[in-house]
Design a protein around this motif. Structure first.
Motif, mmCIF file in Angstrom:
data_model
loop_
_atom_site.group_PDB
_atom_site.id
_atom_site.type_symbol
_atom_site.label_atom_id
_atom_site.label_comp_id
_atom_site.label_asym_id
_atom_site.label_seq_id
_atom_site.Cartn_x
_atom_site.Cartn_y
_atom_site.Cartn_z
ATOM 1 N N ARG A 9 0.828 -1.205 0.000
ATOM 2 C CA ARG A 9 0.000 0.000 0.000
ATOM 3 C C ARG A 9 0.866 1.260 0.000
ATOM 4 N NH1 ARG A 9 -5.449 -0.817 3.494
ATOM 5 N NH2 ARG A 9 -5.812 -3.009 3.067
ATOM 6 N N ARG A 10 1.941 1.238 0.786
ATOM 7 C CA ARG A 10 2.780 2.436 0.822
ATOM 8 C C ARG A 10 3.464 2.664 -0.524
ATOM 9 N NH1 ARG A 10 8.017 2.719 4.401
ATOM 10 N NH2 ARG A 10 6.683 1.926 6.068
ATOM 11 N N SER A 72 -10.249 10.551 -2.561
ATOM 12 C CA SER A 72 -10.765 9.514 -1.669
ATOM 13 C C SER A 72 -9.886 8.276 -1.707
ATOM 14 C CB SER A 72 -12.199 9.141 -2.055
ATOM 15 O OG SER A 72 -13.059 10.246 -1.888
ATOM 16 N N GLU A 73 -9.466 7.898 -2.901
ATOM 17 C CA GLU A 73 -8.628 6.704 -3.041
ATOM 18 C C GLU A 73 -7.274 6.907 -2.378
ATOM 19 O OE1 GLU A 73 -6.719 3.769 -6.475
ATOM 20 O OE2 GLU A 73 -8.167 5.317 -7.035
ATOM 21 N N ILE A 74 -6.665 8.093 -2.571
ATOM 22 C CA ILE A 74 -5.354 8.373 -1.980
ATOM 23 C C ILE A 74 -5.438 8.389 -0.463
ATOM 24 C CG2 ILE A 74 -3.488 10.069 -1.780
ATOM 25 C CD1 ILE A 74 -3.602 8.653 -4.468
ATOM 26 N N LEU A 75 -6.452 9.025 0.076
ATOM 27 C CA LEU A 75 -6.598 9.090 1.531
ATOM 28 C C LEU A 75 -6.837 7.704 2.121
ATOM 29 C CD1 LEU A 75 -8.703 12.364 1.892
ATOM 30 C CD2 LEU A 75 -6.289 12.031 2.495
ATOM 31 N N GLU A 76 -7.555 6.868 1.398
ATOM 32 C CA GLU A 76 -7.785 5.495 1.861
ATOM 33 C C GLU A 76 -6.481 4.709 1.851
ATOM 34 O OE1 GLU A 76 -10.014 2.565 3.549
ATOM 35 O OE2 GLU A 76 -10.658 4.623 3.073
ATOM 36 N N LEU A 77 -5.668 4.912 0.814
ATOM 37 C CA LEU A 77 -4.358 4.267 0.751
ATOM 38 C C LEU A 77 -3.482 4.711 1.922
ATOM 39 C CD1 LEU A 77 -3.219 4.364 -2.994
ATOM 40 C CD2 LEU A 77 -3.577 2.342 -1.595
ATOM 41 N N ALA A 78 -3.470 6.013 2.176
ATOM 42 C CA ALA A 78 -2.632 6.561 3.247
ATOM 43 C C ALA A 78 -3.055 6.025 4.604
ATOM 44 C CB ALA A 78 -2.713 8.084 3.240
ATOM 45 N N LYS A 79 -4.358 5.830 4.788
ATOM 46 C CA LYS A 79 -4.879 5.354 6.066
ATOM 47 C C LYS A 79 -4.339 3.970 6.416
ATOM 48 C CE LYS A 79 -9.219 6.061 6.603
ATOM 49 N NZ LYS A 79 -10.695 5.904 6.472
ATOM 50 N N GLY A 80 -4.214 3.112 5.394
ATOM 51 C CA GLY A 80 -3.748 1.747 5.653
ATOM 52 C C GLY A 80 -2.377 1.471 5.084
ATOM 53 N N ALA A 81 -1.562 2.515 4.913
ATOM 54 C CA ALA A 81 -0.286 2.375 4.216
ATOM 55 C C ALA A 81 0.710 1.464 4.914
ATOM 56 C CB ALA A 81 0.345 3.741 3.983
ATOM 57 N N ASP A 82 0.573 1.280 6.219
ATOM 58 C CA ASP A 82 1.511 0.428 6.939
ATOM 59 C C ASP A 82 0.949 -0.959 7.233
ATOM 60 O OD1 ASP A 82 3.655 2.237 7.053
ATOM 61 O OD2 ASP A 82 2.746 3.299 8.718
ATOM 62 N N THR A 83 -0.211 -1.266 6.638
ATOM 63 C CA THR A 83 -0.817 -2.581 6.828
ATOM 64 C C THR A 83 -0.306 -3.535 5.760
ATOM 65 O OG1 THR A 83 -2.830 -1.555 7.693
ATOM 66 C CG2 THR A 83 -2.979 -3.865 6.977
ATOM 67 N N PRO A 84 0.330 -4.655 6.159
ATOM 68 C CA PRO A 84 0.842 -5.597 5.158
ATOM 69 C C PRO A 84 -0.285 -6.236 4.363
ATOM 70 C CG PRO A 84 1.830 -5.985 7.309
ATOM 71 C CD PRO A 84 0.672 -5.046 7.519
#
Length: 290
Positions: A9-10, A72-84
């Motif tokens: 995700r990151r 919306s898509e970018i913010l959603e990505l950023a929210k879970g960016a550290d989730t494997p």
């Protein structure tokens, strides 16, 4: 302490923010002037070395004048960016279905692909693509098919650019024998395989029927590697309900070992070309007797 490698995700977030900055025609210096975010921080964000704070992402998106859908898509990505790991739902919209993989593929230095039932997308002719897409996606509209075929053809530029993608593919013989679009389409597709297999950065190997059961029968997959030494490989599996990205060390090891086993079972590149030629001759004989 050793820094954790970037998650899928990151990496995807970093790629999207780079794309949006370039689309806005802004340099790092100009973004720094407008947002106050240092050049070093911007570089670390765009190279997936750090996960930006939500307020930083919002400031960047405001500067790039990003619309609601992308925002919306970018913010959603950023929210879970550290989730494997990452699962993406399968939708008819091309952005939802393929954009993530296409972006990673474009940045990859190498792709190892196993295909059990299809000719790999990067090697498909347009006529084969136009036959196979509606075949596996019965509800596809003419617009859907056109969009997916166009995307597939554009992706193939990765194989002809100045620094081409290293592409290693193992294909089950079933993909050669399944007559997609009719004999003429398949003959053209076999000829395409013969041409691309002659390129130094492309390896094509076929697993013949006589091998019997093999590990690839569980499904197709791709292994993507990247030029950045800090970027670990990614496994991509396209499914009917979900597209799956895997990145754990155990998953990478499993699929790497599986691909190595498949290559060992497959014919050599030269013998694979001979089998492709045989399949093409059988198709032509079928045309003559039809």
């Amino acid at each position: 302490m050793t820094a954790k490698p970037p998650t899928v995700r990151r990496r995807r977030l970093a790629a999207e923010l780079r794309r949006l900055r370039k689309a806005a025609e802004l340099s790092h210096e100009e973004v720094t002037e407008r947002t106050g975010i240092s050049r070093t921080t911007l570089y670390r964000i765009e190279s997936a070395r750090v996960t930006p704070q939500p307020r930083t992402v919002i400031a960047i998106l405001d500067t790039y004048r990003v619309g609601d859908a992308d925002r919306s898509e970018i913010l959603e990505l950023a929210k879970g960016a550290d989730t494997p790991g990452w699962l993406r739902p399968y939708h008819s919209d091309l952005r939802e279905q393929l954009t993530a993989y296409i972006a990673f593929e474009a940045e990859a230095s190498g792709v190892r692909n196993y295909q059990s039932l299809f000719i790999p997308g990067l090697l498909q002719t347009e006529r084969y693509a136009r036959a196979v897409i509606p075949g596996v996606w019965p509800s596809a509209t003419t617009k859907d098919i056109d969009q997916h075929v166009q995307a597939r053809m554009e992706r193939q530029a990765l194989l002809t650019k100045d620094d081409p993608l290293d592409f290693t593919v193992v294909i089950d013989e079933a993909a050669l024998r399944r007559c997609v679009g009719g004999p003429a389409v398949m003959v053209e597709q076999m000829q395409r395989l013969q041409v691309v297999a002659d390129q130094p950065h492309i390896d094509v190997q076929i697993i013949p029927y006589e091998v019997g059961a093999h590990p690839g029968m569980q499904g197709s997959f791709s292994l993507l590697s990247f030029p950045d030494a800090d970027a670990d490989e990614i496994v991509y599996i396209e499914g009917m309900a979900r597209d799956v990205f895997l990145e754990s060390e155990a998953d990478i090891s499993l699929y790497t070992d599986t691909f190595s086993a498949l290559r060992a079972l497959a014919l050599s590149p030269d013998d694979s070309l001979s089998l492709i030629a045989t399949a093409m001759q059988d198709l032509r004989r079928g045309e003559e007797t039809a």
